[in-house]
Design a protein around this motif. Structure first.
Motif, short mmCIF file in Angstrom:
data_model
loop_
_atom_site.label_atom_id
_atom_site.label_comp_id
_atom_site.label_asym_id
_atom_site.label_seq_id
_atom_site.Cartn_x
_atom_site.Cartn_y
_atom_site.Cartn_z
N VAL A 17 -0.35 -13.26 1.11
CA VAL A 17 -1.26 -12.16 0.78
C VAL A 17 -1.15 -11.05 1.83
N HIS A 18 -1.17 -11.44 3.10
CA HIS A 18 -1.06 -10.45 4.17
C HIS A 18 0.35 -9.89 4.26
N GLY A 19 1.35 -10.74 4.09
CA GLY A 19 2.73 -10.26 4.19
C GLY A 19 3.04 -9.18 3.16
N LEU A 20 2.60 -9.38 1.92
CA LEU A 20 2.82 -8.38 0.88
C LEU A 20 2.13 -7.07 1.24
N LEU A 21 0.93 -7.17 1.79
CA LEU A 21 0.20 -5.97 2.20
C LEU A 21 0.97 -5.20 3.27
N TYR A 22 1.57 -5.90 4.22
CA TYR A 22 2.31 -5.23 5.29
C TYR A 22 3.60 -4.61 4.77
N ILE A 23 4.17 -5.22 3.75
CA ILE A 23 5.35 -4.60 3.11
C ILE A 23 4.95 -3.27 2.46
N PHE A 24 3.75 -3.23 1.88
CA PHE A 24 3.24 -1.98 1.31
C PHE A 24 3.09 -0.92 2.41
N PHE A 25 2.67 -1.33 3.61
CA PHE A 25 2.57 -0.40 4.73
C PHE A 25 3.93 0.24 5.01
N ILE A 26 4.96 -0.59 5.03
CA ILE A 26 6.31 -0.10 5.33
C ILE A 26 6.78 0.87 4.25
N ILE A 27 6.56 0.49 3.01
CA ILE A 27 6.95 1.37 1.89
C ILE A 27 6.21 2.70 1.99
N ALA A 28 4.91 2.64 2.25
CA ALA A 28 4.10 3.86 2.36
C ALA A 28 4.60 4.74 3.49
N GLY A 29 5.05 4.13 4.59
CA GLY A 29 5.56 4.91 5.71
C GLY A 29 6.77 5.74 5.31
N PHE A 30 7.64 5.17 4.50
CA PHE A 30 8.83 5.90 4.06
C PHE A 30 8.49 6.91 2.96
N VAL A 31 7.34 6.74 2.34
CA VAL A 31 6.87 7.75 1.37
C VAL A 31 6.33 8.97 2.11
N TYR A 32 5.58 8.74 3.19
CA TYR A 32 4.99 9.83 3.95
C TYR A 32 6.04 10.67 4.67
N ASP A 33 7.06 10.02 5.24
CA ASP A 33 8.09 10.75 6.00
C ASP A 33 9.47 10.31 5.56
N SER A 34 10.47 11.11 5.88
CA SER A 34 11.85 10.79 5.53
C SER A 34 12.35 9.63 6.39
N PRO A 35 13.38 8.91 5.92
CA PRO A 35 13.92 7.81 6.73
C PRO A 35 14.33 8.25 8.13
N ALA A 36 14.93 9.45 8.26
CA ALA A 36 15.34 9.93 9.57
C ALA A 36 14.14 10.12 10.49
N GLN A 37 13.08 10.71 9.95
CA GLN A 37 11.87 10.91 10.75
C GLN A 37 11.25 9.58 11.16
#
Length: 420
Positions: A17-37
């Protein structure tokens, strides 16, 4: 049949349950900024100074901070799962702290040596790592000490990195016996016991730095302008736990109003109510969201990180009615500071101290709201002034303050209650 499979394969597996949530954090991070950033931000986060207060959103950007928080959470989940640690309420609180403080001090570079130190302690003490791993993960609150030695002091990088790794291993090794001893000092009325113990290790490390001529000062890097993004994150985070908890089938069934009575029970809500305690975690998140609206607070890395830790401890010792008097006492202390020093109550450091003061919720639940308010007042007073003693290296500065508060108040409370 499918519902039962989903229940057993996911909902009843807290690490998933927690692991999936943290994967969402990572995905959201790449949504907010470009991979290079994101990658450039992660480099800045991992190699730059991160003593208190270093807001990773300020230094690396929102996307990188989100990814770092998610990766830090996954590292903690991995360590706990590999150690075969059986989840308890404090496990939920620990994961909330790790992912939360992944926004201002913890990262994939400075955490592993400390976790390794906890493993070596278990080997030395001849105990299963699952017994000691939780304190080792919590001890990553001293992760900035690893960074300071590895990247900040001006000596050859191979030497400094080696020193940093050994410092981290030493922290992870020592935290277990020290935390067990320090628990007796506050009798369990401070939920952040490892933060209390870590404060003493932080003071020693800071003193050693000064002894060899490396003086440094606490930092004050705060982001701003992210209220919309971080408030959405908080709502989604809280809603996620409420939905997971609502879908779970456990032995005990509870009505919605029962979740507001958790202050009447034992500290470990997860032990009693298993995955249903997720609902209470989500409620604590929405309570913090309402608090931020009322006080017109500015979201930042440290503020959202603090709130995520409060959500985690919604499964261990924190409930609205026991937390509220402590927060009111802390707000009263903040109001005094505003009157005499001009620091607004909703300023970042004040918000963090007010929210983290909830570590003293057990004291308010046991002795009543009046003592709870006094505890909150004293807590904020300590939290605002003790960071310099450990050089900002203890990311659980409020755990240190909470331990000092409980240690001081407990004998006074018992004296007066005995007398009366």
């Amino acid at each position: 049949m499918k519902a039962d499979f989903f229940q057993e394969a996911f909902l009843n597996k807290p690490y998933r349950v927690h692991g999936l949530l943290y994967i969402f954090f990572i995905i959201a991070g790449f949504v907010y900024d470009s991979p290079a950033q994101v990658f450039l931000g992660l480099i800045e986060i991992s190699t730059g100074a991160d003593i208190l207060v270093t807001d990773y959103i300020f230094t690396g950007g929102l996307g990188a901070a989100m990814v770092n928080a998610g990766l830090s959470g996954l590292l903690a989940v991995g360590a706990l799962a590999l150690a075969k640690h059986k989840p308890i309420g404090l496990t939920m609180g620990t994961l909330g702290l790790v992912v939360g403080i992944g926004f201002f001090g913890k990262n994939l570079i400075n955490m592993p040596p400390i976790i390794l130190g906890g493993f070596l302690y278990a080997k030395y003490a001849k105990m299963p790592y699952g017994v000691s791993v939780l304190r080792a993960v919590l001890a990553t609150c001293l992760a900035p000490a690893v960074t300071q030695f590895a990247f900040i002091i001006d000596i050859p990088v191979t030497i400094s990195t080696t020193i940093g790794v050994f410092v981290g291993i030493g922290i992870g090794f020592l935290i277990n016996p020290l935390a067990v001893h320090k628990f007796d000092a506050h009798k369990g009325y401070n939920l952040y016991n490892v933060g209390f113990a870590a404060g003493f290790i932080g003071m020693l490390i800071f003193a050693l730095y000064s002894l060899i001529g490396y003086d440094f000062y606490t930092l004050s890097y705060w982001s701003s302008g992210y209220n919309l993004q971080l408030s959405i994150l908080l709502v989604a985070y809280s809603l996620y736990f409420i939905v997971c908890g609502a879908l779970c089938k456990t032995e005990k069934t509870l009505s919605f109003k029962d979740y507001f009575k958790f202050h009447e029970f034992e500290l470990d809500f997860f032990e009693d109510y298993k995955e249903k305690s997720y609902i209470h975690m989500g409620i604590m998140g929405f309570a913090c969201f309402i608090f931020m609206l009322i006080i017109r607070g500015q979201y930042s890395g440290p503020v959202i990180g603090t709130i995520l830790s409060v959500v985690g401890f919604g499964a261990f010792g924190k409930a609205i009615f026991s937390a509220l008097p402590v927060m009111l006492g802390a707000m009263l202390a903040a109001a005094v500071s505003w009157h005499f020093r001009g620091t607004p109550i909703n300023e970042g450091s004040m918000l963090v101290a007010i929210l983290f003061s909830t570590c003293l919720s057990p004291l308010a639940r046991k002795f009543g709201w009046r003592w709870g308010m006094l505890a909150g007042f004293i807590h904020l007073t300590f939290a605002a002034n003790i960071g310099g003693f450990h050089g900002g290296m203890n990311l659980y500065n409020n755990g240190f303050a909470g331990g000092l508060t409980a240690m001081m108040l407990f004998p006074i409370i018992t004296f007066f209650r005995h007398e009366t």
